[in-house]
Write an enzyme that holds these catalytic residues in place. Structure first.
Site: not given
Length: 863
Positions: A86, A478
């Site tokens: 680059e 219950s």
């Protein structure tokens, strides 16, 4: 000489004009340039990370994947690779590479095309942070000007650090840390030279040069990078030769999640979005630390998933998902002759239509033998299902009815069937399975401070994101009875109080019907002690208790446990659990029984850090602190004693123990500890039962399976089943952890049903009507087997104002008889019985009294 002077004049004039032009251009394009000083404190968009309490990554949220790295953390070879391909003169130029610009200009003049770029790394930083990627002269000029400013502001290493963290590298990966994870499933320090070269080659065209998109183009670009590294002497010829021929694989790697808990992660996401806003939550790199324990979470997931699979399979096999081999299937025409088997490519392509869930994955049946089948997996690999892996699969007829047990594989499968399978343990083969239609939830929390330790909201988040743990309001059945009994104990009922266990027939004038609540099973024992009534879940006793205490008093008492008063029905059906609550509300209420009556609040998030590790949120939970109350009592008592002895009382604050919990963080004590202790005792009997089996007086509680599996006495629990078995529950606890398990169908009209005996399976199978003990309790047990593995037994300790006296089992009155007809029972001091069931004896002669040597039964021990 005139010519020379003319040439010099022209040159100077052009130079001045050129300089003025460049200066003018710079001034013109500098007018609206962004302030590059923001790069000193730049906040890179970083995803939110969610961790378990023990530091395991559970999930990440954010559009961009990024793992910020300091430049020192980036391998030198990676730095060399980027510089080589680059910007080879990065450390030499002032942000603009004049040589590169000249080369690009010559190329443009000679070809008329922009074939070569001249962007330095600094210019790319300027573009990535402040500009678009439009290929215009205006953008390029602004890019150059910004690069110059950046170079004046930052060091080269600072610029390079911004570059390697900001640059987009495809597949939502931004920066080299994320790219290493996405393409290779590694951290940057684990990358090989060929892998580094692949990543360094991506900036040119990340969408097409990556190995997931194209192995060929990625390999070609990788070798270009390696050639550049060789040219600048960043690598040797030997390294180049080896790296350039290394094989390259293309596979997407998701985030490095160490523990998958999507229901928990989604709850965290919702919290963070609500607190910090959607954009900040997804981009600021928050690290959220939850209260969830990774081991317990995995145990909870396994327990829920396996319990749902077990329930689903005992109700029968619903058949194949599809069978594309049946000719004309797509035209709704089914012929009896199957088409020839597909090749591997056809099979793989077709199976891509079907998703995997949990341990279940799609497969296609290739051949069917007498008691086996060959299958092709989604990968194209062939495997098999033997008879043990499919013999469960009798036909599903309805939730209450199953077909006969199959005798051959052909009764279950045929070639071309697409089915769900799961790996068989250790054999390399597979088991036939199917996606469960029922749903479930399990939550576990620390009763001391409400910290959620595990949470599962369904079979699979990919199948349904509806979180039943805190979104599904279901009737409790219950499971509500411990709270009904607690309201009775608040009115001076005791564990020895007798309530008639007898049928009820009540005419409801408003409804025009007679209400006849029944026990399950439909048997009645007459006057029964409350300990047995709760442990054996006697419905009619619960109704009678509700009547005796008063509906409104019961409702107000239940509200103290955190149940919303508006959701508590003001009628007698409340005694049987007609109220609907979420599993989260239920486990929170049971935590108050486990912790002695302190109103803690469940919480999931412990703290939040920013991306730099600074704490920005810390949850301060309310903590149950019985020790604090004891210290309060000691201080008051000591102060009173001192006040009585001296004329000028001294402050005893410095002389007494310090409080273990700050006053502001103490959980309110809303239910007296003796009350919750009595409830715990009855719930302990629901697990362990009572009596003496050898003497014929033994009895089981509804949760007896937990006693058999866990074999420890420091557990208490309660089953729950609603009318028509549409919901099944089990809630229970050990002093350090409380958990609630629920199972049912999302369709409230559908029942859990019943099953009959499967002749192909062993005697341990569950049969009959589904209810809490059979359907919800197994998941609770599987979870608790892991949760309690390394926790020593912690007996339930009686509070100071609890007394124990021997009572007669039948009457609940005092007894001097030592044997199977009596037992020790707990009472709040002052509520113990005062009458004897038989005339009291003033003396006992161990040499003449027949009962003196009667051994104490298990039920006499105070667990």
């Amino acid at each position: 000489m005139k010519f020379v002077r003319w040439l010099i004049t022209i040159s100077l004039t052009l130079g001045v004009l050129g300089t003025m032009f460049v200066a003018g251009v710079a001034v013109f394009f500098s007018r609206d340039l962004p302030d590059v000083t923001t790069l000193k404190d730049v906040q890179l968009q970083t995803p939110m990370l969610v961790y378990s309490r023990d530091g395991k990554l559970m999930s990440q949220f954010g559009e961009k994947r990024r793992i910020p790295l300091a430049i020192e953390q980036v391998p030198q070879q990676m730095v060399d690779a980027f510089l080589a391909v680059e910007d080879a003169r990065f450390y030499e130029h002032p942000g603009i590479d004049v040589i590169g610009v000249a080369r690009a200009f010559v190329s443009l003049v000679t070809t008329g095309e922009r074939r070569q770029g001249a962007s330095t790394i600094t210019m790319q930083v300027a573009r990535n942070f402040y500009l678009t990627r439009d290929k215009t002269f205006r953008r390029k000029i602004r890019e150059i000007l910004l690069a110059w400013r950046i170079e004046q502001l930052l060091t080269k290493d600072q610029i390079l650090e911004l570059y390697v963290n900001k640059i987009p590298l495809g597949y939502r990966a931004h920066g080299v840390g994320a790219a290493a994870e996405v393409y290779f499933g590694k951290t940057v320090d684990e990358l090989t030279l060929p892998e580094i070269a692949v990543i360094a080659g991506l900036p040119k065209a990340p969408s097409v040069l990556n190995p997931i998109h194209s192995i060929e183009r990625a390999t070609e670009r990788r070798n270009v990078v390696l050639s550049r590294m060789l040219a600048v002497n960043a690598i040797t010829q030997a390294q180049f030769d080896e790296a350039s021929v290394a094989p390259l694989q293309g596979k997407y790697h998701g985030p490095a999640v160490e523990m998958n808990a999507p229901y928990v992660a989604e709850m965290v996401r919702q919290f963070m979005v609500e607190k910090y806003g959607e954009e900040a939550a997804y981009t600021q790199g928050y690290r959220v630390h939850t209260t969830v324990d990774s081991t317990l979470q995995q145990a909870a997931i396994h327990a829920v998933v396996q319990n749902l699979l077990d329930y689903d399979q005992r109700h029968g096999y619903r058949g194949a998902i599809a069978n594309p081999w049946l000719m004309g299937e797509e035209d709704n025409v089914t012929l009896q002759m199957p088409s020839p088997p597909w090749d591997t490519a056809q099979t793989k392509k077709y199976l891509k239509k079907f998703k995997s869930y949990q341990s279940l994955s799609p497969a296609m049946v290739q051949e069917v033998g007498e008691q086996s089948a060959t299958i092709a997996l989604k990968t194209g690999q062939l495997s098999s299902i033997n008879w043990d892996g499919m013999k469960w699969a009798r036909a599903f007829i309805s939730d209450d009815k199953q077909g006969p047990a199959p005798k051959t594989a052909g009764e279950i499968l045929q070639p071309g069937d697409v089915v769900m399978v799961q790996p068989a343990p250790e054999s390399g083969e597979y088991l036939l399975s199917q996606l469960p239609e029922a749903s479930a939830a399990l939550i576990a929390m620390d009763p001391k401070d409400g910290a959620i330790q595990a949470l599962v909201g369904g079979f699979s988040f990919n199948l349904s994101q509806f979180n039943r743990a805190f979104q599904a309001k279901r009737q409790m059945g219950s499971n509500i009875k411990p709270f009904i009994y607690s309201s009775a104990f608040a009115q001076n009922y005791t564990l020895a109080s007798l309530i008639a266990d007898a049928p009820i027939s009540h005419w409801d004038a408003s409804a025009g019907v007679t209400w006849r609540p029944k026990n399950s099973p439909n048997t009645y024992d007459g006057d029964t002690r409350l300990r047995l009534g709760l442990a054996q879940s006697k419905n009619v006793m619960s109704v009678r208790l509700l009547r005796s205490v008063g509906i409104e008093k019961v409702r107000q008492h239940l509200a103290k446990f955190g149940f919303p008063l508006s959701d508590i029905p003001p009628n007698e059906s409340l005694a049987l659990g007609s109220a609907s609550f979420t599993p989260m509300e239920v486990v929170n209420a049971f935590s108050m029984i486990a912790n002695g009556g302190y109103q803690v609040k469940n919480h999931l998030i412990e703290e939040v850090e920013d991306q730099h590790g600074n704490r920005i949120f810390h949850h301060q939970p309310l903590v149950a602190c019985p020790e604090c109350e004891k210290i309060d009592e000691e201080r008051v008592s000591a102060q009173e004693e001192l006040d009585a002895l001296v004329d000028e009382p001294a402050d005893l604050f410095a002389l007494c123990p310090a409080y273990p919990v700050d006053e502001a963080n103490r959980a309110p004590h809303v239910i007296p500890t003796p009350n919750t202790f009595l409830v715990t005792q009855a719930m302990n009997s629901a697990i362990w039962g009572g009596g003496n089996w050898s003497a014929g007086t033994g009895w089981n509680g509804t949760g007896w399976r937990a006693a058999r599996a866990l074999k420890r006495h420091d557990i208490a629990g309660k089953t729950g089943t609603t009318n028509d078995a549409k919901d099944a529950w089990f809630s229970g606890f050990q002093p350090s952890i409380v958990a609630t398990s629920w199972i049912g169908f999302d369709d409230h009209k559908r029942k859990l049903g019943s099953t009959k005996y499967n002749n192909n399976l062993n005697k341990e199978q569950i049969i009959g009507t589904e209810f809490g003990a059979k359907t919800a309790l197994p998941a609770w047990i599987k979870f608790m087997e892991v949760a309690l593995k390394d926790i020593p037994v912690q007996p339930f300790t009686a509070p100071d104002n609890i007394v124990s006296v021997r009572i007669d089992r039948s009457s609940g009155k005092l007894s001097q008889q030592i044997g199977n007809n009596s037992r020790f029972e707990f009472f709040v001091a002052g509520t113990e019985p005062t009458q004897y069931s038989e005339p009291p004896r003033t003396t006992v002669d161990p040499f003449t009294d027949a009962n003196a040597d009667t051994p104490v039964t298990d039920d006499d021990e105070l667990f």
